[in-house]
Design an enzyme around this catalytic site. Structure first.
Site, PDB file in Angstrom:
ATOM      1  N   CYS A   1      23.833  -9.229  83.097  1.00 12.60           N
ATOM      2  CA  CYS A   1      24.951  -8.576  83.786  1.00 12.60           C
ATOM      3  C   CYS A   1      24.677  -7.102  84.109  1.00 12.60           C
ATOM      4  CB  CYS A   1      26.199  -8.624  82.936  1.00 12.60           C
ATOM      5  SG  CYS A   1      26.698 -10.269  82.461  1.00 12.60           S
TER       6      CYS A   1
ATOM      7  N   ARG B   1      18.205  -7.533  87.614  1.00 14.48           N
ATOM      8  CA  ARG B   1      18.468  -7.946  86.236  1.00 14.48           C
ATOM      9  C   ARG B   1      18.746  -9.443  86.129  1.00 14.48           C
ATOM     10  NH1 ARG B   1      20.090  -3.292  83.107  1.00 14.48           N
ATOM     11  NH2 ARG B   1      21.384  -4.541  81.755  1.00 14.48           N
TER      12      ARG B   1
ATOM     13  N   TRP C   1      25.861 -12.732  84.780  1.00 13.05           N
ATOM     14  CA  TRP C   1      24.944 -13.803  84.389  1.00 13.05           C
ATOM     15  C   TRP C   1      25.726 -14.628  83.387  1.00 13.05           C
ATOM     16  CZ3 TRP C   1      22.348 -15.776  80.108  1.00 13.05           C
ATOM     17  CH2 TRP C   1      21.206 -16.529  80.371  1.00 13.05           C
TER      18      TRP C   1
ATOM     19  N   ASN D   1      29.596  -6.442  79.987  1.00 14.00           N
ATOM     20  CA  ASN D   1      28.282  -7.019  79.731  1.00 14.00           C
ATOM     21  C   ASN D   1      28.195  -7.225  78.230  1.00 14.00           C
ATOM     22  OD1 ASN D   1      25.619  -7.690  79.576  1.00 14.00           O
ATOM     23  ND2 ASN D   1      24.820  -5.685  80.172  1.00 14.00           N
ATOM     24  N   GLY D   2      27.881  -8.442  77.795  1.00 14.32           N
ATOM     25  CA  GLY D   2      27.802  -8.720  76.357  1.00 14.32           C
ATOM     26  C   GLY D   2      28.626  -9.941  76.011  1.00 14.32           C
TER      27      GLY D   2
ATOM     28  N   GLU E   1       0.450 -16.659  79.064  1.00 14.24           N
ATOM     29  CA  GLU E   1       1.125 -15.789  80.020  1.00 14.24           C
ATOM     30  C   GLU E   1       0.979 -16.335  81.443  1.00 14.24           C
ATOM     31  OE1 GLU E   1       3.289 -13.641  79.944  1.00 14.24           O
ATOM     32  OE2 GLU E   1       3.120 -12.473  81.768  1.00 14.24           O
TER      33      GLU E   1
ATOM     34  N   LYS F   1       4.135 -17.321  83.807  1.00 22.16           N
ATOM     35  CA  LYS F   1       4.347 -16.738  85.143  1.00 22.16           C
ATOM     36  C   LYS F   1       4.618 -17.833  86.158  1.00 22.16           C
ATOM     37  CE  LYS F   1       5.086 -13.572  84.558  1.00 22.16           C
ATOM     38  NZ  LYS F   1       5.185 -12.938  83.314  1.00 22.16           N
TER      39      LYS F   1
ATOM     40  N   GLU G   1       8.056 -19.568  85.618  1.00 20.49           N
ATOM     41  CA  GLU G   1       9.172 -18.659  85.897  1.00 20.49           C
ATOM     42  C   GLU G   1       9.491 -18.573  87.385  1.00 20.49           C
ATOM     43  OE1 GLU G   1       9.361 -14.921  82.833  1.00 20.49           O
ATOM     44  OE2 GLU G   1       7.590 -15.023  84.089  1.00 20.49           O
TER      45      GLU G   1
ATOM     46  N   HIS H   1      -6.264 -32.342  71.244  1.00 21.18           N
ATOM     47  CA  HIS H   1      -5.237 -32.862  70.336  1.00 21.18           C
ATOM     48  C   HIS H   1      -3.947 -33.199  71.084  1.00 21.18           C
ATOM     49  CE1 HIS H   1      -7.869 -31.911  67.046  1.00 21.18           C
ATOM     50  NE2 HIS H   1      -8.041 -30.704  67.556  1.00 21.18           N
TER      51      HIS H   1
ATOM     52  N   LYS I   1      16.318 -10.195  83.827  1.00 20.71           N
ATOM     53  CA  LYS I   1      15.274  -9.218  83.507  1.00 20.71           C
ATOM     54  C   LYS I   1      15.442  -8.682  82.086  1.00 20.71           C
ATOM     55  CE  LYS I   1      11.775  -6.647  84.507  1.00 20.71           C
ATOM     56  NZ  LYS I   1      10.496  -7.379  84.481  1.00 20.71           N
TER      57      LYS I   1
HETATM   58  C1  G6P Z   1      13.224 -11.946  79.873  1.00 20.34           C
HETATM   59  C2  G6P Z   1      12.375 -11.539  81.061  1.00 20.34           C
HETATM   60  C3  G6P Z   1      10.908 -11.631  80.675  1.00 20.34           C
HETATM   61  C4  G6P Z   1      10.635 -10.772  79.452  1.00 20.34           C
HETATM   62  C5  G6P Z   1      11.554 -11.143  78.289  1.00 20.34           C
HETATM   63  C6  G6P Z   1      11.482 -10.106  77.178  1.00 20.34           C
HETATM   64  O1  G6P Z   1      13.060 -13.294  79.607  1.00 20.34           O
HETATM   65  O2  G6P Z   1      12.644 -12.373  82.165  1.00 20.34           O
HETATM   66  O3  G6P Z   1      10.110 -11.172  81.748  1.00 20.34           O
HETATM   67  O4  G6P Z   1       9.308 -10.926  79.061  1.00 20.34           O
HETATM   68  O5  G6P Z   1      12.912 -11.174  78.722  1.00 20.34           O
HETATM   69  O6  G6P Z   1      11.994  -8.905  77.667  1.00 20.34           O
HETATM   70  P1  G6P Z   1      11.618  -7.472  77.148  1.00 20.34           P
HETATM   71  O7  G6P Z   1      12.388  -6.543  78.024  1.00 20.34           O
HETATM   72  O8  G6P Z   1      12.070  -7.426  75.721  1.00 20.34           O
HETATM   73  O9  G6P Z   1      10.159  -7.302  77.274  1.00 20.34           O
END
Ligand code: G6P
Length: 612
Positions: free
Chosen positions: A2, A27, A73, A99-100, A485, A489, A492, A508, A607
């Site tokens: 949010c 965000r 969100w 937000n929260g 990673e 990516k 996502e 395995h 985000k």
């Molecule tokens: C969300 C974002 C990711 C990020 C993760 C941790 O899932 O979409 O890109 O890696 O949060 O966020 P931070 O701000 O703690 O690195």
């Protein structure tokens, strides 16, 4: 997650609020809304993007010099028009954005229903605005006092802004757990979840602390008090953020811009901290705690998502170079499993946003047990650095694309500096090796620059695999977290199912998936377990899997086996993740673009995840 933006001043609020909401789009959100006060209160909100909201308000009255906006969100209640913020009180005069999560909203709601309140949404937020109204009426207080009393009754996390038609010269903000920043201009004030909507109007900001309320009245100075009614003196800071960092600067997407920014962002992470010629590594923010780190029984790294992957690289680096035992924990698991933490533990929290709720809660827990907390964060002034004993900013600059790219390479850079510095002090790295790694680290930005030239080739490979339904990513040693990673990516932003695995674990389980339909991305750079990875490549080839391999420049062995190879410059094994991840970022980016996905704001993702 949010986003909040609010304005009070002499200008029309709507354009400022809408622009602010656009800045906060990164965000992640699923509905948006605004509230404006002229003589009366107007609230407009709808499911969808900020552009949909603009469309919706096209012919509406948007006047008013007091206003606020929100991107939601969904947590409580599906994303729809009714659940979108702002929410209004029973009498329609007070409105709130939030937000929260208000955890005890249910008993509060039942109590309010008994008192005659009716609700239009499924949200916890609507309960809070009704509670404020109820208190204001019963206690006959002004709005600020009603907000204060209400916040003493709620359990949970919040960043809220409240305005009322009855008090049109006043903007009230408050926070606990979720971030909030107040911008101070000339005869105008701003409130936002982060500084991005504010930076083009003023550089003077105040970051609210937990349980603080900002009371902003036209013609008066900013007043801050706690929910326990204690006055606080606002601590005004100057923003270092630059507007250009928030624009796409000619790139099609923020993600691509951020991938291309890496030579500079990695350099910025090292700036002033590394001098290879003199053999110096220094993380200034850690100096008071370095001895404590050296004497620690172990390090526990807590993080989520991409930051957790950089934590895994950190484990390899710190154990290898500084010989300190490291555990890497998902913050969300760590905090709920009664972990053993002692005063001799050092907990390192890695977070781009510095606001991730689970990571914050994990360090709160560790701190309460006496551990030393070190933060590695990107967003300056965010909650995790403020809650840590010491730390190092990554200085990657604002990362707007939801999928993290430059934040990862900067985190790994800082972890490398940390491991080198501790190893040097502990005497666990031979001098010659130390010098060699330092010199090589200084060359990394130019090697990234060179490797970005493979973009066209990677785009071509992407075009051949864009319709695949699954992907497997395999690597060993330092390249294992990179495999994780790379897979993250891809899923996502392209919504293709992808898994990362340690290459040797393939036998395995995942090997059962391999057939001619399955692309397998190998991170097969020289050094480390290279020979073993070559054997794993043979095993995939024997089962007709399609092989895309990331190899060291000049490699001929893997080239003869793989369907496609992407060459990257040679470097030391310990530094390889900073290079080997970059082709994987580009591969995901191009596949997502070709599939027509919203690269910068992938569905359902946020985000900064400010709820657990
Ligand atoms: C969300 C974002 C990711 C990020 C993760 C941790 O899932 O979409 O890109 O890696 O949060 O966020 P931070 O701000 O703690 O690195």
């Amino acid at each position: 997650m949010c986003g909040i933006v609010a304005y009070i001043g002499e200008k029309e609020a709507y354009p400022i609020v809408i622009k602010g909401l656009h800045r906060l789009e990164y965000r992640g959100y699923d509905s948006a809304g605004v509230a404006l006060i002229n003589d009366k209160l107007n609230v407009y909100k709808c499911k969808g993007k900020v552009a949909d909201l603009e469309n919706f308000t096209k012919d509406k009255d948007k006047s008013g010099t007091l206003g606020m906006g929100h991107t939601r969100w969904a947590t409580h209640g599906e994303p729809n028009d009714a659940n979108a913020h702002p929410h209004v009180s029973q009498d329609g005069k007070i409105t709130i954005i939030h937000n929260g999560i208000i955890e005890n909203y249910h008993p509060l709601k039942e109590e309010l229903i008994k008192r005659g309140h009716t609700f239009k949404s499924d949200t916890d937020t609507e309960v809070l605005v009704h509670l404020i109204e109820d208190i204001q009426k019963n206690e006959k207080t002004d709005l600020a006092e009603a907000v204060r009393i209400a916040l003493n009754e709620v359990i949970g996390a919040y960043a809220i802004v409240v305005i009322s038609q009855e008090e049109p010269n006043q903007l009230i903000g408050a926070k606990k757990g979720s971030p909030m920043v107040v911008g101070i201009g000339t005869d105008e004030f701003f409130i936002a979840s982060d500084a991005t909507p504010i930076v083009e109007f003023t550089k003077n900001v105040v970051y609210l602390e937990d349980e603080e309320i900002a009371i902003i009245r036209r013609g008066e100075e900013l007043k801050i008090k706690t929910i326990k009614n204690k006055d606080k003196t606002p601590y005004v800071q100057e923003l270092e953020l630059h507007l250009e960092a928030l624009e796409k600067g000619g790139y099609d997407h923020f993600m691509l811009k951020e991938i291309y920014e890496q030579p500079r962002s990695i350099m910025d992470s090292m700036r002033g901290r590394l001098n290879a010629k003199e053999g110096i590594v220094r993380l200034g923010g850690l100096s008071d705690y370095e001895q404590k780190m050296i004497n620690a029984d172990r390090f526990i790294i807590v993080a989520c998502g991409t930051s957790w992957h950089s934590g895994l690289v950190g484990e390899y680096l710190i154990e290898d170079l500084a010989r300190i035992p490291v555990e890497v924990e998902y913050a969300s698991e760590f905090r709920y499993r009664n972990p053993i933490i002692t005063e001799k533990d050092v907990v390192i929290a890695i977070s781009q946003s510095g606001e991730t709720a689970d990571t914050l809660a994990a360090i709160e827990l560790a701190k309460s047990k006496g551990a030393t907390i070190i933060g590695i964060c990107n967003v300056i002034g965010s909650s995790i650095p403020r809650m840590s004993h010491a730390g190092s900013y990554t200085h990657a600059g604002p990362e707007i694309g939801v999928a993290s790219t430059k934040a990862f390479t900067s985190q790994v850079t800082v972890l490398t500096l940390m491991a080198l510095s501790l190893g040097r002090k502990k005497g666990t790295i031979p001098e010659s090796r130390f010098r060699q790694l330092l010199s090589e680290l200084e060359l990394i930005p130019s090697k990234v620059e060179k490797l970005l030239k493979a973009n066209d080739q990677i785009e071509y490979i992407a075009s051949l695999f864009k319709d695949s339904r699954n992907f497997l990513y395999l690597g060993r040693g330092y390249n294992f977290p990179v495999a994780l990673e790379g897979a993250l990516k891809l899923k996502e932003i392209s919504y293709i199912h992808a898994e990362g695995y340690p290459a040797a674990e393939m036998k395995h389980g995942p090997i059962a998936l391999i057939d001619e339909e399955m692309p397998v991305v190998f991170i097969a750079t020289k050094k480390g377990a290279y020979e073993k990875v070559v054997s794993n490549i043979q095993e995939v080839k024997a089962r007709k899997g399609k092989i895309i391999a990331i190899v060291t420049e000049g490699d001929t062995t893997v080239k003869s086996m793989a369907d496609f190879v992407i060459e990257i410059p040679e470097t030391e094994e310990e530094l390889m993740p900073i290079l080997s991840v970059i082709p994987l970022q580009l591969l995901s980016y191009h596949i997502a673009v070709m599939r027509g996905c919203n690269v910068d704001q992938p569905r359902n993702l946020a985000k900064a995840v400010t709820v657990e």
